[in-house]
Design an enzyme around this catalytic site. Structure first.
Site, PDB file in Angstrom:
ATOM      1  N   ARG A 165       0.838  -1.218   0.000  1.00 42.12           N
ATOM      2  CA  ARG A 165       0.000   0.000   0.000  1.00 42.12           C
ATOM      3  C   ARG A 165       0.865   1.258   0.000  1.00 42.12           C
ATOM      4  O   ARG A 165       0.504   2.289   0.564  1.00 42.12           O
ATOM      5  CB  ARG A 165      -0.949   0.011   1.195  1.00 42.12           C
ATOM      6  CG  ARG A 165      -1.910  -1.159   1.248  1.00 42.12           C
ATOM      7  CD  ARG A 165      -2.831  -1.219   0.042  1.00 42.12           C
ATOM      8  NE  ARG A 165      -3.657  -2.427   0.096  1.00 42.12           N
ATOM      9  CZ  ARG A 165      -3.328  -3.587  -0.472  1.00 42.12           C
ATOM     10  NH1 ARG A 165      -2.191  -3.685  -1.152  1.00 42.12           N
ATOM     11  NH2 ARG A 165      -4.119  -4.630  -0.373  1.00 42.12           N
ATOM     12  N   SER A 241     -11.309  -0.446   3.029  1.00 38.01           N
ATOM     13  CA  SER A 241     -10.438  -0.786   4.152  1.00 38.01           C
ATOM     14  C   SER A 241      -9.793   0.473   4.718  1.00 38.01           C
ATOM     15  O   SER A 241      -9.079   1.174   4.013  1.00 38.01           O
ATOM     16  CB  SER A 241      -9.350  -1.763   3.696  1.00 38.01           C
ATOM     17  OG  SER A 241      -9.927  -2.950   3.215  1.00 38.01           O
ATOM     18  N   GLU A 337      -4.705   3.372   5.992  1.00 35.90           N
ATOM     19  CA  GLU A 337      -4.269   3.481   4.602  1.00 35.90           C
ATOM     20  C   GLU A 337      -5.046   4.565   3.884  1.00 35.90           C
ATOM     21  O   GLU A 337      -4.729   4.923   2.753  1.00 35.90           O
ATOM     22  CB  GLU A 337      -4.413   2.141   3.879  1.00 35.90           C
ATOM     23  CG  GLU A 337      -5.804   1.612   3.687  1.00 35.90           C
ATOM     24  CD  GLU A 337      -5.797   0.351   2.817  1.00 35.90           C
ATOM     25  OE1 GLU A 337      -6.052   0.506   1.609  1.00 35.90           O
ATOM     26  OE2 GLU A 337      -5.553  -0.741   3.327  1.00 35.90           O
TER      27      GLU A 337
END
Length: 341
Positions: A165, A241, A337
């Site tokens: 990520r 997420s 994230e």
């Protein structure tokens, strides 16, 4: 032609549906317009926020600057060889639309990334991934415009310095470049990735045997899985997420495994194990929790949601409580994230 507007609501342009305003706003439909905009504003001490699909951002206050919404379109095969198709897409192309195009054309490589929200330009920035596949596995190159000079630069795979990520655009070059197009290297002969998550089980439920496997079937399986457990941003505000899956030393994982025998983990080399953040959050008791209109989704603890009128700061406050709880329970620090602005 540039059409710079003032005092524009950003609620329709972020999937958390946070109701804040931009002092200035402009939509960019082609690269030339972006270069013109940067030339016009290079003498202004005005902060800029680049938005694509707004699916990986949490807005916490009015933005006292210029919001640039990238809407550069186009999908084009630029070259091919015996094994690969090289396809370029504009930064503003809807990600799922690109995946569906590739699946329909039988260009393999993106099928496991079906139904991820957002746009093409954001994909390499955070090296998006799902169900055993990450962008770096199918990435060839990208073009980007330097914010200060307006010059175009091509970035190779090595230039992007991908990580989990992560990319150079979230680290050393953060805020310095605006991605305008991305080129992918797709396979003519697919390599199937079915071992991650519930893909194999879902394929079985669909009646798809190993000898009948196609990228179309995998894409459909991923879509079914995501729809079964992830909230639709059109119905409940969210950014997918919210936290990264933490990577911890194997010694720490082994010690935790003795205390929590059901703790899942995915080895990364010999010394590091990736642990699902959603499992940690759920075990710490947060799945389905709600404070006002800020909540942890009832089906997927990795997703924080806005049930209606939550502010960005209320979402952050909930995230911080979740982080502290997981740290206290497991001794593991989970980090967002999502880009917090």
């Amino acid at each position: 032609m540039l059409n710079i507007q003032s005092n524009v609501s950003l609620k329709p342009y972020n999937t958390f549906r946070i109701d804040v305003n931009a002092r200035y706003w402009v939509e960019i439909n082609q690269e030339d317009d972006l270069q013109t905009l940067l030339q016009l504003t290079d003498h202004l001490d005005t902060p800029k926020l680049i938005l694509g699909g707004g699916s990986n951002v949490l807005l916490c206050h009015d933005f006292n600057g210029l919001v640039v919404r990238l809407n550069i379109q186009g999908i084009e095969v630029v070259r091919e060889d015996d094994a690969h198709i090289y396809l370029t897409a504009g930064a503003g192309v809807n990600w799922h639309k690109l995946v569906m195009y590739c699946v329909q054309q039988n260009y393999a490589g993106l099928e496991n990334l079906s139904l991820i929200p957002g746009t093409v330009g954001a994909a390499p920035m955070q090296n998006i991934g799902a169900y055993g596949v990450e962008i770096e596995q199918v990435f060839d190159s990208l073009t980007a415009i330097h914010v200060q000079t307006g010059e175009q630069r091509r970035f190779s795979h090595a230039d992007c310095r991908f990580g989990y990520r992560e990319s150079v655009f979230k680290r050393e070059l953060k805020g310095q470049y605006i991605i305008t197009s991305v080129t992918f290297r797709l396979d003519k002969q697919p390599t199937f990735h079915t071992r991650y998550g519930a893909i194999q089980e879902t394929l079985t439920d669909m009646g798809v045997s190993d000898d009948e496997l196609t990228i179309q079937a995998i894409s459909e399986a991923v879509i079914r899985i995501r729809r079964s457990k992830l909230p639709d941003p059109a119905e409940i505000g969210n950014a997918g997420s919210f936290f990264k899956n933490p990577e911890i030393p194997k010694t720490q994982f082994d010690a935790l495994k003795e205390q929590y025998p059901n703790l899942p983990g995915y080895p990364i080399g010999d010394e590091v194990v990736k642990v699902p953040a959603g499992w940690l959050i759920e075990q710490a008791g947060w799945k389905g929790h709600r404070t006002g209109d800020a909540g942890v989704h009832a089906k997927q603890a990795l997703v924080l949601v806005n049930y209606g009128q939550a502010s960005g700061n209320e979402i952050i406050a909930l995230a911080q409580r979740v982080q502290a709880s997981v740290q206290e329970t497991f001794g593991i620090r989970i980090t967002p994230e999502v880009n917090i602005v």
